[in-house]
Every structure is written in structure tokens, then in C-alpha cells.
Write an enzyme that holds these catalytic residues in place. Structure first.
Site, PDB file in Angstrom:
ATOM      1  N   THR A   1      -1.371   0.058  10.534  1.00  0.00           N
ATOM      2  CA  THR A   1      -2.612  -0.197   9.815  1.00  0.00           C
ATOM      3  C   THR A   1      -2.578   0.482   8.453  1.00  0.00           C
ATOM      4  OG1 THR A   1      -3.737   1.774  10.669  1.00  0.00           O
ATOM      5  CG2 THR A   1      -3.886  -0.238  12.010  1.00  0.00           C
TER       6      THR A   1
ATOM      7  N   ALA B   1      -4.770   2.558   7.478  1.00  0.00           N
ATOM      8  CA  ALA B   1      -5.134   3.950   7.733  1.00  0.00           C
ATOM      9  C   ALA B   1      -3.900   4.794   8.014  1.00  0.00           C
ATOM     10  CB  ALA B   1      -6.110   4.034   8.908  1.00  0.00           C
TER      11      ALA B   1
ATOM     12  N   CYS C   1      -1.874  -4.399  12.388  1.00  0.00           N
ATOM     13  CA  CYS C   1      -3.308  -4.398  12.665  1.00  0.00           C
ATOM     14  C   CYS C   1      -3.667  -5.245  13.886  1.00  0.00           C
ATOM     15  CB  CYS C   1      -4.079  -4.893  11.449  1.00  0.00           C
ATOM     16  SG  CYS C   1      -5.845  -4.500  11.553  1.00  0.00           S
TER      17      CYS C   1
ATOM     18  N   CYS D   1      -8.488   1.738  13.588  1.00  0.00           N
ATOM     19  CA  CYS D   1      -8.791   0.309  13.593  1.00  0.00           C
ATOM     20  C   CYS D   1     -10.306   0.132  13.647  1.00  0.00           C
ATOM     21  CB  CYS D   1      -8.127  -0.369  14.787  1.00  0.00           C
ATOM     22  SG  CYS D   1      -8.360  -2.163  14.802  1.00  0.00           S
TER      23      CYS D   1
ATOM     24  N   ALA E   1       0.820  -1.210   0.000  1.00  0.00           N
ATOM     25  CA  ALA E   1       0.000   0.000   0.000  1.00  0.00           C
ATOM     26  C   ALA E   1       0.852   1.257   0.000  1.00  0.00           C
ATOM     27  CB  ALA E   1      -0.938  -0.011   1.207  1.00  0.00           C
ATOM     28  N   GLY E   2       1.867   1.297   0.878  1.00  0.00           N
ATOM     29  CA  GLY E   2       2.718   2.481   0.972  1.00  0.00           C
ATOM     30  C   GLY E   2       3.542   2.708  -0.281  1.00  0.00           C
TER      31      GLY E   2
ATOM     32  N   ASP F   1       4.716  -0.503   7.703  1.00  0.00           N
ATOM     33  CA  ASP F   1       4.983  -1.358   8.853  1.00  0.00           C
ATOM     34  C   ASP F   1       6.461  -1.577   9.140  1.00  0.00           C
ATOM     35  OD1 ASP F   1       2.261  -1.577   8.763  1.00  0.00           O
ATOM     36  OD2 ASP F   1       2.212  -3.645   8.051  1.00  0.00           O
TER      37      ASP F   1
END
Length: 438
Positions: A333, A335, A191, A367, A41-42, A324
Site C-alpha cells: 500500500t 502507507a 492494495c 488500508c 511514490a517510493g 511493491d
């Protein structure tokens, strides 16, 4: 540690020498202005943001996987809410157009010489580096776990993998009573709410669908000292587990699986063996070995050492981190990645222009935890456990909104906004609908 200005000076000189440092395929590797290591994602979000401000062919994304996974979907797959096919898309479809995708993985980092060596032996020279490697599941740190996960009828499962999420749904459906154990490790993981989410969903399924909850005992064993790290939300979760007759054991870490029993170690080092009929394991997690091996980039635990606000490396100013794999003290997460990617991309562009990083990450994380198929809570917080809620009501109380968000809104935001670098988190929404905050 001081900033390694020699590396930054070398990058600036390279830009001046080549003018626009375009990607070039060399005999033994590649050269680029920005190297993004990791296509999660990042990595995808930052690459998309940079591609709109730079020439796309100045950017290389180093990622071995053919598929990109939306990991928050794994819990929904494990609860039978969504099919497995909804959790992934081809990696090529989520990367920005024009960016070079090197389908290989990092083997060695050499930040002093601005080089990453791949597993296939290719050398990638960069001017600026973004590390977005995430963390890996260390199944082998728990003897017997990998074998139990791969054995279809063991009753052992986990939602922290796409393949094992499907098995989790099979285990939940086939459970017919006995002892059901859910675990969370004492080591840092991604998470932390997901381990409880699947427990609450399994409990609800056993109550509502097959009506055998009275024949089951549910235990939640966490290696940590609390049920949830933010007191406001932990208080509500304590009420939930009490109302569901779920036993919670603290400082109880899973260390082995042995002959149909789960072996735990408490805070005093005492080992306890518990029989089980169903076992959901949250595996211990750590950064990839290639990152941990580069001691100049990481802390003792192997996480990339960055300034917790600018996300710039504490020694090498041409190196940034997201997600992470960094040592930022926030909850890991998706978010958090949304906000981090906006900050790090702007700061990286500032450094490319020879300016110091100015944007700050405030530690935001969220979360959204389903506590049943129809209800859930939404935790949102910053560094120092400061509450930062988006909606103008008490989000610690169980409500139906979180179910709609999990099933429809968040997947849409992920695939269509976050990965395309067009979502900075809910700050703008918060200012509109909840200007006073909480």
C-alpha cells in the site's frame, strides 16, 4: 546468498576516484552516484529525501511516464466521488528540483557491473541503485479480459487503472440489475482492500441512488482463503458482507472470460462458469519483465530480494528496494511506502558514507477501506499481523472518519508530504494521540 562485497568495493573506489561523483552525460549514456529506477511514490519520495542530503545532480530518476498517478484515488473516481483529473500530475512537477529525469525505461539490469541499460539503448552507470518499479497489471493472463475492458458495453471494469476507473463509474451508473461479480486474484497484488472498497461503494450506490439493489445479486470471488488477512478486521468485514447480502466464495480464481461468462477455478482445479451483468476484475499482478529477467536480483516470482527490515538487497549491498516490487511480506500500500521510503533513504545514505544500514522497517501497512459513501474502517498492522492503530478507538468498527481521510487528508499527505520526502508515516501522530497503541 552472501553479500556481493565486490560491487560495494567498486562503488567506494569510484567515489574515491571521482571525489564527488556528479552526473555526467556520456556519449552512450549517463553516470551517477544514485540511480532511482521508477518514478512512483517510493522512487519520488526517496529521490526527494536524497536530494536534500546530496547534490541533486548526483541523482538520476529513470521513469518513462509523463504523468504521476495517485493510485488510491482510482476507487474514488470509480465511485463518482472525485473526477479523473484529480488522480494525476505531470511527472516533472513531483520530482525534486535539480535531479536528472531520464524519460526512458529500464530494459536490462547488470548489478555486477553497476549498470542499467534502457529501452533506448542508453547505459546508466551507478554507484548505488534503488529499485522502485512497482508491479504491473497482467491483463493478458486472463484470456478475454483485455478485450472486455476495452469494449465500452461489456460491463467489465477495474479500478486498477486510471482509464478503466472512469469506465467503472459508467458501469456502476448504468447497471440495472442481475449478477454483479467482484474478483480478487490468488497472486500477490497491491492494495488488497481496494477490490472490496469499490464493491461496498457500488452496493451503496445501487441502494441509495438508483434504488435497485433488490434486483441485484452481488458475489465476491477471491482466490485467497480469507476475506482479509488480519482477523480483527476480517471479522468486521464478515459482518458487513452478511448485512449487505453479499455472497463470498473463497479459493475461487478468475481464469478466463468466455462468451459473456466469467470462468473461475476453485482450489481443486474445477472450472466454474458464471454469467454476469457487471464484472469488476482485480487483475493478477507481477513485477516488470526487466526486473524478473535479472535472476541475480530477484526470487522465483520475480520480486526483488531484500532484507525485510533494512530493505538492502541480500546479495548486492549497493542495491536497495522500495514498494511493491520487493519481496517483503507486508501488504502493498501507499502507507507502507511512506515508512519504507524513510528507512531506505537513511540506510542508503549510511552505505554511501561507508557505514552499515541501521534503520529498520517494521512491516507497517494500512488500508483505509470505505464500506459505504459515509462509513469505513481503518486497518493498520505490522509484520506478523500485529495490530498498530493510530487512533484511540477501535478502528475495525465502521465510522465516518475514514471517508474524510480518503477524500481530503490522504491526498494532501501524498502530494504535499510523501512525494516531497517529508512524511514518515503516522508514528509521530500515534505517539501524541494514542501513546498506548492497540
Amino acid at each position: 546468498m552472501g553479500l556481493n562485497l565486490q560491487c560495494l568495493n567498486r562503488s567506494v573506489k569510484s567515489i574515491r576516484r571521482y571525489g564527488k561523483v556528479c552526473r555526467a552525460c556520456l556519449n552512450d549514456g549517463y553516470r551517477c552516484k544514485v540511480l532511482v529506477v521508477g518514478g512512483g511514490a517510493g522512487g519520488c519520495s526517496v529521490a526527494s529525501r536524497l536530494a536534500r542530503r546530496m547534490e541533486p545532480d548526483d541523482i538520476i530518476v529513470l521513469e518513462p511516464s509523463r504523468l504521476h498517478y495517485y493510485q488510491p484515488m482510482f476507487a474514488l473516481i470509480a465511485a463518482g466521488i472525485r473526477p479523473s483529473m484529480k488522480s494525476h500530475r505531470p511527472m516533472k512537477s513531483v520530482l525534486p528540483k535539480g535531479v536528472c529525469w531520464v524519460r526512458d525505461q529500464a530494459q536490462e539490469f547488470d548489478p555486477c557491473n553497476n549498470i542499467v541499460i534502457t529501452k533506448c539503448g542508453k547505459k546508466i552507470e551507478y554507484d548505488f541503485l534503488l529499485v522502485a518499479l512497482g508491479v504491473k497489471n497482467d491483463y493478458d493472463k486472463i484470456p478475454g479480459l483485455r478485450h472486455a475492458l476495452n469494449y465500452p458495453y461489456s460491463g467489465v471494469c477495474t479500478i486498477y487503472s486510471d482509464a478503466y476507473s472512469v469506465k467503472t463509474w459508467c458501469c456502476i451508473r448504468n447497471f440495472r440489475g442481475g449478477h454483479a461479480i467482484f474478483t480478487f486474484p490468488k497472486t500477490t497484488g497491491k492494495c488488497p482492500g481496494a477490490a472490496q472498497k469499490i464493491m461496498y461503494l457500488a452496493d451503496d450506490y445501487w441502494r441509495q441512488e438508483i434504488k435497485m439493489r433488490s434486483m441485484a445479486n452481488i458475489t465476491y470471488n477471491t482466490g485467497g482463503p480469507v476475506l482479509f488477512g488480519i482477523e480483527k478486521y476480517a471479522k468486521e468485514l464478515h459482518r458487513v458482507v452478511k448485512s449487505r447480502c453479499i455472497a463470498v466464495n473463497y479459493c475461487t480464481d478468475l481464469v478466463a472470460l468466455d462468451d459473456g461468462k466469467a470462468v473461475f477455478e476453485d482450489g481443486n482445479g474445477t472450472k466454474i462458469s458464471l454469467p454476469y451483468n457487471f464484472l469488476h476484475v482485480t487483475p493478477p499482478m507481477s513485477p516488470p519483465c526487466c526486473l524478473k529477467a535479472c535472476q541475480s536480483l530477484v526470487n522465483e516470482a520475480g520480486f526483488l530480494t531484500v532484507d525485510q527490515h533494512t530493505l538492502q538487497h541480500t546479495t548486492f549491498p549497493n542495491v536497495f528496494g522500495v514498494g511493491d516490487c520487493t519481496d517483503t511480506p507486508n501488504s502493498k500500500t501507499a502507507a507502507a511506502v511512506a515508512v519504507q521510503s524513510a528507512v531506505v533513504s537513511r540506510n542508503l545514505l549510511s552505505c554511501i558514507e561507508g557505514k552499515p544500514p541501521q534503520y529498520k522497517y517494521n512491516g507497517y501497512s494500512a488500508c483505509p477501506m470505505m464500506t459505504s459513501y459515509n462509513t469505513g474502517i481503518i486497518s493498520e498492522f505490522l509484520y506478523d499481523k500485529k495490530i498498530c492503530e493510530t487512533f484511540p478507538f477501535d478502528q475495525s468498527k465502521e465510522g465516518r472518519l475514514v471517508v474524510y481521510l480518503n477524500k481530503y487528508v490522504f491526498p494532501y499527505l501524498y502530494w504535499n508530504r510523501l512525494l516531497k520526502g517529508k512524511y514518515d508515516g503516522p508514528a509521530n501522530i500515534r505517539r501524541l494521540i494514542n501513546p498506548l497503541g492497540k
